[in-house]
Design a protein around this motif. Sequence first.
Motif, PDB file in Angstrom:
ATOM      1  N   ALA A   6       0.823  -1.215   0.000  1.00 43.26           N
ATOM      2  CA  ALA A   6       0.000   0.000   0.000  1.00 43.26           C
ATOM      3  C   ALA A   6       0.857   1.264   0.000  1.00 43.26           C
ATOM      4  O   ALA A   6       0.502   2.270  -0.632  1.00 43.26           O
ATOM      5  CB  ALA A   6      -0.936  -0.008   1.211  1.00 43.26           C
ATOM      6  N   VAL A   7       2.005   1.220   0.683  1.00 45.71           N
ATOM      7  CA  VAL A   7       2.895   2.380   0.719  1.00 45.71           C
ATOM      8  C   VAL A   7       3.436   2.676  -0.671  1.00 45.71           C
ATOM      9  O   VAL A   7       3.556   3.837  -1.088  1.00 45.71           O
ATOM     10  CB  VAL A   7       4.062   2.131   1.701  1.00 45.71           C
ATOM     11  CG1 VAL A   7       5.080   3.270   1.652  1.00 45.71           C
ATOM     12  CG2 VAL A   7       3.531   1.959   3.118  1.00 45.71           C
ATOM     13  N   HIS A   8       3.760   1.617  -1.417  1.00 47.91           N
ATOM     14  CA  HIS A   8       4.246   1.752  -2.790  1.00 47.91           C
ATOM     15  C   HIS A   8       3.158   2.370  -3.678  1.00 47.91           C
ATOM     16  O   HIS A   8       3.427   3.298  -4.452  1.00 47.91           O
ATOM     17  CB  HIS A   8       4.656   0.369  -3.310  1.00 47.91           C
ATOM     18  CG  HIS A   8       5.403   0.391  -4.601  1.00 47.91           C
ATOM     19  ND1 HIS A   8       5.997  -0.748  -5.120  1.00 47.91           N
ATOM     20  CD2 HIS A   8       5.652   1.363  -5.501  1.00 47.91           C
ATOM     21  CE1 HIS A   8       6.581  -0.440  -6.267  1.00 47.91           C
ATOM     22  NE2 HIS A   8       6.380   0.830  -6.527  1.00 47.91           N
ATOM     23  N   LYS A   9       1.935   1.886  -3.559  1.00 46.13           N
ATOM     24  CA  LYS A   9       0.835   2.412  -4.368  1.00 46.13           C
ATOM     25  C   LYS A   9       0.623   3.898  -4.098  1.00 46.13           C
ATOM     26  O   LYS A   9       0.455   4.704  -5.022  1.00 46.13           O
ATOM     27  CB  LYS A   9      -0.450   1.640  -4.070  1.00 46.13           C
ATOM     28  CG  LYS A   9      -0.451   0.191  -4.533  1.00 46.13           C
ATOM     29  CD  LYS A   9      -1.799  -0.463  -4.249  1.00 46.13           C
ATOM     30  CE  LYS A   9      -1.828  -1.913  -4.708  1.00 46.13           C
ATOM     31  NZ  LYS A   9      -3.148  -2.551  -4.516  1.00 46.13           N
ATOM     32  N   GLN A  10       0.630   4.274  -2.815  1.00 48.18           N
ATOM     33  CA  GLN A  10       0.392   5.672  -2.453  1.00 48.18           C
ATOM     34  C   GLN A  10       1.519   6.579  -2.931  1.00 48.18           C
ATOM     35  O   GLN A  10       1.292   7.732  -3.300  1.00 48.18           O
ATOM     36  CB  GLN A  10       0.229   5.784  -0.931  1.00 48.18           C
ATOM     37  CG  GLN A  10      -1.019   5.119  -0.398  1.00 48.18           C
ATOM     38  CD  GLN A  10      -0.935   4.765   1.075  1.00 48.18           C
ATOM     39  OE1 GLN A  10       0.024   5.137   1.762  1.00 48.18           O
ATOM     40  NE2 GLN A  10      -1.925   4.048   1.569  1.00 48.18           N
ATOM     41  N   ALA A  11       2.746   6.038  -2.965  1.00 50.94           N
ATOM     42  CA  ALA A  11       3.900   6.851  -3.342  1.00 50.94           C
ATOM     43  C   ALA A  11       3.844   7.294  -4.802  1.00 50.94           C
ATOM     44  O   ALA A  11       4.421   8.330  -5.172  1.00 50.94           O
ATOM     45  CB  ALA A  11       5.191   6.071  -3.082  1.00 50.94           C
ATOM     46  N   LEU A  12       3.145   6.534  -5.651  1.00 50.04           N
ATOM     47  CA  LEU A  12       3.099   6.853  -7.084  1.00 50.04           C
ATOM     48  C   LEU A  12       2.604   8.270  -7.336  1.00 50.04           C
ATOM     49  O   LEU A  12       3.083   8.955  -8.249  1.00 50.04           O
ATOM     50  CB  LEU A  12       2.205   5.854  -7.820  1.00 50.04           C
ATOM     51  CG  LEU A  12       2.681   4.403  -7.880  1.00 50.04           C
ATOM     52  CD1 LEU A  12       1.619   3.531  -8.539  1.00 50.04           C
ATOM     53  CD2 LEU A  12       4.003   4.279  -8.618  1.00 50.04           C
ATOM     54  N   THR A  13       1.626   8.701  -6.543  1.00 49.00           N
ATOM     55  CA  THR A  13       1.052  10.033  -6.742  1.00 49.00           C
ATOM     56  C   THR A  13       1.313  10.971  -5.567  1.00 49.00           C
ATOM     57  O   THR A  13       0.759  12.065  -5.505  1.00 49.00           O
ATOM     58  CB  THR A  13      -0.469   9.920  -6.980  1.00 49.00           C
ATOM     59  OG1 THR A  13      -1.065   9.153  -5.919  1.00 49.00           O
ATOM     60  CG2 THR A  13      -0.767   9.226  -8.311  1.00 49.00           C
ATOM     61  N   ASN A  14       2.177  10.556  -4.651  1.00 44.88           N
ATOM     62  CA  ASN A  14       2.538  11.390  -3.498  1.00 44.88           C
ATOM     63  C   ASN A  14       3.461  12.513  -3.970  1.00 44.88           C
ATOM     64  O   ASN A  14       4.509  12.257  -4.564  1.00 44.88           O
ATOM     65  CB  ASN A  14       3.245  10.520  -2.454  1.00 44.88           C
ATOM     66  CG  ASN A  14       3.530  11.271  -1.165  1.00 44.88           C
ATOM     67  OD1 ASN A  14       3.673  12.493  -1.151  1.00 44.88           O
ATOM     68  ND2 ASN A  14       3.633  10.526  -0.071  1.00 44.88           N
ATOM     69  N   PRO A  15       3.095  13.784  -3.711  1.00 43.36           N
ATOM     70  CA  PRO A  15       3.929  14.908  -4.158  1.00 43.36           C
ATOM     71  C   PRO A  15       5.348  14.867  -3.591  1.00 43.36           C
ATOM     72  O   PRO A  15       6.242  15.550  -4.106  1.00 43.36           O
ATOM     73  CB  PRO A  15       3.176  16.136  -3.633  1.00 43.36           C
ATOM     74  CG  PRO A  15       1.791  15.671  -3.378  1.00 43.36           C
ATOM     75  CD  PRO A  15       1.878  14.228  -3.021  1.00 43.36           C
ATOM     76  N   LEU A  16       5.570  14.066  -2.557  1.00 45.84           N
ATOM     77  CA  LEU A  16       6.905  13.947  -1.978  1.00 45.84           C
ATOM     78  C   LEU A  16       7.890  13.323  -2.967  1.00 45.84           C
ATOM     79  O   LEU A  16       9.084  13.614  -2.934  1.00 45.84           O
ATOM     80  CB  LEU A  16       6.826  13.089  -0.703  1.00 45.84           C
ATOM     81  CG  LEU A  16       8.081  12.981   0.158  1.00 45.84           C
ATOM     82  CD1 LEU A  16       8.437  14.330   0.746  1.00 45.84           C
ATOM     83  CD2 LEU A  16       7.868  11.956   1.269  1.00 45.84           C
ATOM     84  N   PHE A  17       7.380  12.471  -3.861  1.00 45.21           N
ATOM     85  CA  PHE A  17       8.237  11.785  -4.834  1.00 45.21           C
ATOM     86  C   PHE A  17       8.023  12.423  -6.203  1.00 45.21           C
ATOM     87  O   PHE A  17       7.047  12.129  -6.887  1.00 45.21           O
ATOM     88  CB  PHE A  17       7.922  10.292  -4.852  1.00 45.21           C
ATOM     89  CG  PHE A  17       8.128   9.626  -3.521  1.00 45.21           C
ATOM     90  CD1 PHE A  17       9.410   9.328  -3.069  1.00 45.21           C
ATOM     91  CD2 PHE A  17       7.050   9.341  -2.700  1.00 45.21           C
ATOM     92  CE1 PHE A  17       9.609   8.740  -1.834  1.00 45.21           C
ATOM     93  CE2 PHE A  17       7.242   8.750  -1.460  1.00 45.21           C
ATOM     94  CZ  PHE A  17       8.529   8.456  -1.023  1.00 45.21           C
ATOM     95  N   VAL A  18       8.922  13.300  -6.563  1.00 46.05           N
ATOM     96  CA  VAL A  18       8.710  14.132  -7.756  1.00 46.05           C
ATOM     97  C   VAL A  18       9.334  13.556  -9.016  1.00 46.05           C
ATOM     98  O   VAL A  18       9.013  13.987 -10.108  1.00 46.05           O
ATOM     99  CB  VAL A  18       9.255  15.559  -7.527  1.00 46.05           C
ATOM    100  CG1 VAL A  18       8.482  16.239  -6.404  1.00 46.05           C
ATOM    101  CG2 VAL A  18      10.754  15.524  -7.199  1.00 46.05           C
ATOM    102  N   ARG A  19      10.257  12.597  -8.873  1.00 46.20           N
ATOM    103  CA  ARG A  19      10.896  12.092 -10.079  1.00 46.20           C
ATOM    104  C   ARG A  19      11.344  10.650  -9.894  1.00 46.20           C
ATOM    105  O   ARG A  19      11.395  10.130  -8.776  1.00 46.20           O
ATOM    106  CB  ARG A  19      12.103  12.955 -10.466  1.00 46.20           C
ATOM    107  CG  ARG A  19      13.247  12.932  -9.464  1.00 46.20           C
ATOM    108  CD  ARG A  19      14.333  13.938  -9.839  1.00 46.20           C
ATOM    109  NE  ARG A  19      15.450  13.888  -8.905  1.00 46.20           N
ATOM    110  CZ  ARG A  19      16.533  13.139  -9.080  1.00 46.20           C
ATOM    111  NH1 ARG A  19      16.627  12.365 -10.154  1.00 46.20           N
ATOM    112  NH2 ARG A  19      17.516  13.141  -8.200  1.00 46.20           N
ATOM    113  N   THR A  20      11.668  10.032 -11.028  1.00 45.16           N
ATOM    114  CA  THR A  20      12.216   8.685 -11.021  1.00 45.16           C
ATOM    115  C   THR A  20      13.652   8.733 -11.517  1.00 45.16           C
ATOM    116  O   THR A  20      14.088   9.717 -12.116  1.00 45.16           O
ATOM    117  CB  THR A  20      11.420   7.737 -11.934  1.00 45.16           C
ATOM    118  OG1 THR A  20      11.560   8.179 -13.293  1.00 45.16           O
ATOM    119  CG2 THR A  20       9.957   7.690 -11.553  1.00 45.16           C
TER     120      THR A  20
END
Length: 358
Positions: A250-264
Amino acid sequence: MSSALTDLFPVPIVQAPMAGGVSVPQLAAAVSEAGGLGFLAAGYKTADGMYQEIKQLRGLTGRPFGVNLFMPQPEYAEPAAVDVYAHQLAGEAAWYEAELGDRDSGRDDGYDAKLAVLLDNPVPVVSFHFGCPSREVLDALRRAGTLTLVTATTPDEARAVERAGADAVIVQGVEAGGHQGTHRDIPENDGSALGLLSLIAQVRETVGLPLVAAGGIMRGSQIAAALAAGASAAQLGTAFLATPESGANAVHKQALTNPLFVRTALTRAFSGRPARGLVNRFMREHGPYAPAAYPEIHHLTSPLRKAAAKAGDAQGMALWAGQGHRMARELPAGQLVEVLAAELEAARTALSFRGGAG
């Protein structure tokens, strides 16, 4: 052969096989039932574990599906570099109260045993990652009634796939989430991978095989672009990561659109092979120092990643994701296939209209 492949699934959408517990039978079944091609990921599973998932999937759908295998990896020549990296990770182990994994847990991912299962109990499609199997293997699967696909990241790799006798090639652009499917891991080539549309064009002029396009695809309009460029179908991974059927944490799923993670970024931090994921603390701190040593580094960091996931700490997890991750939609997988198909049709209609307007 393009029709032999695409006749299996009316919607030209392939759900990427995402190893590590993401591509579970429920996800593959939902995609196949909606008209796409669902896939199981046999990577990091035992042969029996793979077989049990195939049985479970067959109980959920009568539609065609695929199984993905990892190719065995050559011996790593510099074990001292792994020792240095293990020393660097000692702080992580202490922080998460976990032991580092056994780097010598195996290089072949049970390849021969899994092949034996797939030859005794054939499935409609088998794909390969991290290399190209021998002609003997591909011929044996063909005799069993299985269509074969092999990932390629360059025109040269696509030529090798054609020479070996595969039925189709998965052209994987640099935009793709998770591991790049390079046939040989050459650190000097880091940063030189091709974008998907450029790769499709070059491979189409190199081989006569049908192409399945993979890399950063999140919308039906992008599928239309890939098909217009010469692909027969599109393979999507990150787009299905956020679905309720996905086995992702669930943490991985939420991170996809979490503004905290801006790039890959592509990193070797978690596995020793280039893989694209959301940039987090672990990647920033350890990525620059990780050696080209797969699967040793994968085995080494596995307990750390599991401990971080258990603690709900996204900063210590391998958050694999493609460049289009912010476009992820939390729709049921079957509904997502339907939405993508509708978007594809709308894009095709718009292109047709524009083409006829002149």
